[in-house]
Design a protein around this motif. Structure first.
Motif, PDB file in Angstrom:
ATOM      1  N   PRO A  18       6.900  16.035 -33.157  1.00 15.35           N
ATOM      2  CA  PRO A  18       6.225  15.865 -31.599  1.00 15.35           C
ATOM      3  C   PRO A  18       7.546  15.839 -30.792  1.00 15.35           C
ATOM      4  O   PRO A  18       8.527  15.598 -31.001  1.00 15.35           O
ATOM      5  CB  PRO A  18       5.763  14.287 -31.704  1.00 15.35           C
ATOM      6  N   VAL A  19       7.174  16.213 -29.668  1.00 16.64           N
ATOM      7  CA  VAL A  19       8.391  16.612 -28.734  1.00 16.64           C
ATOM      8  C   VAL A  19       8.879  15.351 -28.172  1.00 16.64           C
ATOM      9  O   VAL A  19      10.110  15.194 -27.721  1.00 16.64           O
ATOM     10  CB  VAL A  19       7.774  17.602 -27.359  1.00 16.64           C
ATOM     11  N   GLN A  20       8.058  14.296 -28.151  1.00 15.97           N
ATOM     12  CA  GLN A  20       8.855  12.992 -27.904  1.00 15.97           C
ATOM     13  C   GLN A  20       9.203  12.023 -29.099  1.00 15.97           C
ATOM     14  O   GLN A  20       9.969  10.915 -28.780  1.00 15.97           O
ATOM     15  CB  GLN A  20       7.750  11.813 -27.229  1.00 15.97           C
ATOM     16  N   ALA A  21       9.589  12.915 -30.290  1.00 20.38           N
ATOM     17  CA  ALA A  21      10.047  12.063 -31.454  1.00 20.38           C
ATOM     18  C   ALA A  21      10.884  13.486 -31.978  1.00 20.38           C
ATOM     19  O   ALA A  21      10.482  13.609 -33.121  1.00 20.38           O
ATOM     20  CB  ALA A  21       9.050  11.517 -32.368  1.00 20.38           C
ATOM     21  N   ASP A  22      11.890  13.823 -31.277  1.00 21.49           N
ATOM     22  CA  ASP A  22      12.364  15.230 -31.870  1.00 21.49           C
ATOM     23  C   ASP A  22      13.793  14.903 -32.412  1.00 21.49           C
ATOM     24  O   ASP A  22      14.817  15.760 -32.089  1.00 21.49           O
ATOM     25  CB  ASP A  22      12.486  16.135 -30.578  1.00 21.49           C
TER      26      ASP A  22
END
Length: 408
Positions: A264-268
């Protein structure tokens, strides 16, 4: 976003890494896991989805469906149980325990006061709780604020003691470590940190069952070339990706397929690790619908394997994952309908993004001749969440799947 790994290599699997994780050790773990009654003795199916392949413009899309690995509904059933067995064997060397005896609860009386603990987003904790229940030891699971009550209930059903904590996954990892130290418990985590690598290694080694089954299920190939050109792997802390990529790397050596990690972009955290050239933290909120991938810190042990062999790192949006869940559930005349949970579809989401952007597809070598392998890592492990996102219950999808198979 897409990032080409500046540190990737094309070489045989290094001896230094083989001493940590190897096909031989993975196969031993697989043999031991086969003695746990809660696992599907037939393994999991590898589906060919020609309709999806045609739609995306590639030669083939293969999907390994881990939703039927066990009643636990995810690939995590391969990691925590084998790590727990190996931990008990190391802790009680004088007893000469066997995996078969442990999994059948033969030594439950001797292990009644032995306690393990772990933080989880859901699936790892559920697998650990189920294994502890079979073996007969105590299990404590730490859940952070974003883990749903539905997932908590599923874990507690296996007899685990639940501890709730504020914050995100990484803060629940810290809480589990603190509780273990204060109470004399042992942590069984799927992420490594300084001074803690043996158990995460065992977890990752258990995941080697997946590529072993894939290779066995494919037609014999001429020479050393793999049957697939590209493998998309979920990110998280990196454990699954390391377990699968290291196995395929050792098997195919420099002829290995192209590996693409998706998160995920928010868990990169893995994407950021590739930029930094070392295990790093995520830059976003670490709050994603892809709950199993909502991890903020890379496992340093996993990174030892990923840095030299992953070709590309990629981030996706939550809405892309939801669209992929719906696409797999839909199936088609040529494609079996599949129940794939929120984290299971990261690979398909990335493949779809790449193939709808001609330049990006070319950048990673995807074209009409490409043969793609995806790992559907979980089913509807939170059925209410699944139904809300897909607009259809998992039971309904499974009914259509059964009808499709009857006509195939």
């Amino acid at each position: 976003m897409l990032l080409a790994n500046p540190n990737v290599t094309r070489q045989p699997y290094p001896d230094a890494l083989k001493r940590i994780m190897s096909i031989a050790s993975a196969n031993q773990s697989r043999q031991w896991l086969a003695q746990w009654s809660r696992l599907n003795t037939l393994g999991t199916p590898l589906y060919n989805l020609p309709g999806l392949a045609s739609e995306l413009g590639v030669a083939q899309v293969l999907v390994k469906d881990e939703s039927v690995r066990s009643q636990l509904g995810s690939f995590k059933a391969l990691g925590a149980p084998i790590a727990l067995v190996r931990l008990i064997m190391r802790t009680f060397t004088e007893h000469k325990f066997t995996a078969a005896d442990l999994f059948t609860g033969k030594h439950a009386a001797e292990l009644a006061d032995f306690t393990v603990i772990s933080a989880t987003d859901g699936n790892h904790g559920r697998a650990l709780a189920a294994a502890a229940q079979s073996i007969g030891c105590r299990c404590v699971i730490v859940l952070h604020a974003n883990v749903s009550i539905e997932r908590e209930t599923a874990i507690a059903a296996y007899g685990a003691q639940i501890v709730r904590t504020v914050g995100n996954y990484d803060e629940s990892v810290e809480e589990a470590a603190s509780l273990a130290e204060n109470n004399g418990w042992l942590v069984v985590s799927d992420t490594s940190y300084e001074g803690y690598q043996e158990i995460p290694r065992d977890v990752m080694q258990g995941y080697g069952t997946i590529p072993a089954e894939i290779l066995e299920g494919l037609p014999a190939q001429d020479g050393a070339q793999p049957a697939f050109t590209h493998v998309f792997l979920q990110g998280g802390v990196g454990g699954l990706a390391a377990g699968i990529a290291s196995y395929l790397w050792e098997h195919f050596a420099e002829h290995r397929p192209t590996f693409i990690i998706v998160e995920p972009v928010q868990a990169d955290c893995l994407y950021q690790s590739a930029i930094a050239g070392k295990a790093a933290k995520a830059t976003g909120s670490v709050d994603s619908v892809m709950a199993g991938l909502a991890c903020g810190e890379t496992s340093p042990l996993a990174w030892q394997f990923l840095q030299p062999c992953v070709d590309y790192f990629m981030t996706i949006e939550d809405e892309e994952a939801v669209a992929s869940m719906k696409r797999l559930a839909q199936g088609g005349q040529k494609d079996i309908p599949l129940v794939a949970g929120e984290s299971a579809v990261a690979g398909l989401s990335a493949l779809t993004r790449l193939m709808t952007s001609g330049s990006l597809a070319a950048d990673v070598g995807l074209n009409a001749q490409s043969r793609v392998l995806l790992i559907s890592t979980e089913g509807a492990t939170a059925p209410a969440v699944y139904e809300e996102l897909v607009g259809e219950s998992s039971d309904s999808v499974l009914k259509r799947q059964k009808d499709w198979l009857s006509k195939a």
